[in-house]
Design a protein around this motif. Structure first.
Motif, mmCIF file in Angstrom:
data_model
loop_
_atom_site.group_PDB
_atom_site.id
_atom_site.type_symbol
_atom_site.label_atom_id
_atom_site.label_comp_id
_atom_site.label_asym_id
_atom_site.label_seq_id
_atom_site.Cartn_x
_atom_site.Cartn_y
_atom_site.Cartn_z
ATOM 1 N N ASP A 9 -43.000 30.808 -19.305
ATOM 2 C CA ASP A 9 -41.697 30.713 -18.649
ATOM 3 C C ASP A 9 -41.800 29.952 -17.336
ATOM 4 O O ASP A 9 -42.599 30.281 -16.474
ATOM 5 N N TYR A 19 -34.121 34.313 -17.792
ATOM 6 C CA TYR A 19 -34.840 35.558 -17.512
ATOM 7 C C TYR A 19 -34.226 36.253 -16.294
ATOM 8 O O TYR A 19 -33.879 37.424 -16.349
ATOM 9 N N THR A 47 -41.725 42.272 -19.374
ATOM 10 C CA THR A 47 -40.628 43.129 -19.825
ATOM 11 C C THR A 47 -40.897 44.596 -19.538
ATOM 12 O O THR A 47 -40.048 45.292 -18.970
ATOM 13 N N LYS A 71 -34.355 42.701 -24.428
ATOM 14 C CA LYS A 71 -34.637 41.816 -25.568
ATOM 15 C C LYS A 71 -33.349 41.320 -26.210
ATOM 16 O O LYS A 71 -33.238 40.145 -26.565
ATOM 17 N N TYR A 78 -33.689 32.403 -26.214
ATOM 18 C CA TYR A 78 -35.011 31.947 -26.644
ATOM 19 C C TYR A 78 -34.979 31.391 -28.060
ATOM 20 O O TYR A 78 -35.679 30.438 -28.378
ATOM 21 N N SER A 108 -43.751 37.300 -20.924
ATOM 22 C CA SER A 108 -42.711 37.487 -21.931
ATOM 23 C C SER A 108 -43.282 38.073 -23.222
ATOM 24 O O SER A 108 -44.438 37.807 -23.566
ATOM 25 N N THR A 112 -39.836 36.900 -28.226
ATOM 26 C CA THR A 112 -39.083 35.748 -27.719
ATOM 27 C C THR A 112 -39.958 34.501 -27.642
ATOM 28 O O THR A 112 -39.510 33.408 -27.968
ATOM 29 N N SER A 131 -49.294 37.687 -24.679
ATOM 30 C CA SER A 131 -48.286 38.311 -23.827
ATOM 31 C C SER A 131 -48.988 39.387 -23.006
ATOM 32 O O SER A 131 -50.040 39.897 -23.421
#
Length: 152
Positions: A9, A19, A47, A71, A78, A108, A112, A131
């Motif tokens: 991101d 975001y 998240t 989400k 996304y 993220s 996504t 992630s």
């Protein structure tokens, strides 16, 4: 062989406005006051970390409920809208053609990141797409970089 580890991101894709907008929307919908530094605070948390932080701020939801809301809010962006930043695709393909190993470490979630990478045509360029959830920590924890380096 050279190995590269990229953030996702704001580095590979132009998703930071989505975001940030999503997270501020959740705070606003729950009438939670926040300071000017909120973006700086939540950006490295991912998240799960952001959801925990929001609960500490006073959002009256379970961790799972809050993550599901997050989400849901940014999933369509996304899946259908967020694109690669300028020159990213060409640069990544050139690095791959030179024999470099490309990897991602992002806050993220896969739900996504993976569809977005596939839609913009660069998913297969990466050896690993990690992630924070894969490490059960946040990007603000220095240990995540050590763990990623060990895996590399």
């Amino acid at each position: 062989m050279k190995k590269y580890l990229f953030d996702f991101d704001g580095t590979l894709v132009d998703s930071m406005p989505v975001y940030v907008g999503t997270m501020l929307r959740i705070l606003d919908e729950n009438n939670i006051k926040y300071g000017d530094d909120i973006v700086k605070i939540i950006t490295p948390l991912g998240t799960i970390g952001t959801a925990k932080y929001f609960i500490d701020l006073g959002i009256n939801k379970t961790l799972e409920e809050l993550i599901d809301i997050m989400k849901e809010y940014f999933m369509d962006e996304y899946l259908y809208n967020i694109g690669a930043k300028k020159n990213v695709i060409e640069t990544l393909k050139e690095l791959k053609n030179r024999g470099c190993e490309l990897n991602i470490l992002t806050a993220s979630p896969h739900i996504t990141v993976d569809p977005c990478l596939k839609r913009i045509g660069i998913y297969e360029l990466f050896e690993n797409r990690w992630s924070c959830d894969d490490f059960n920590t946040t990007k603000s924890d220095p240990e995540i970089y050590k763990m990623a380096a060990e895996r590399l």
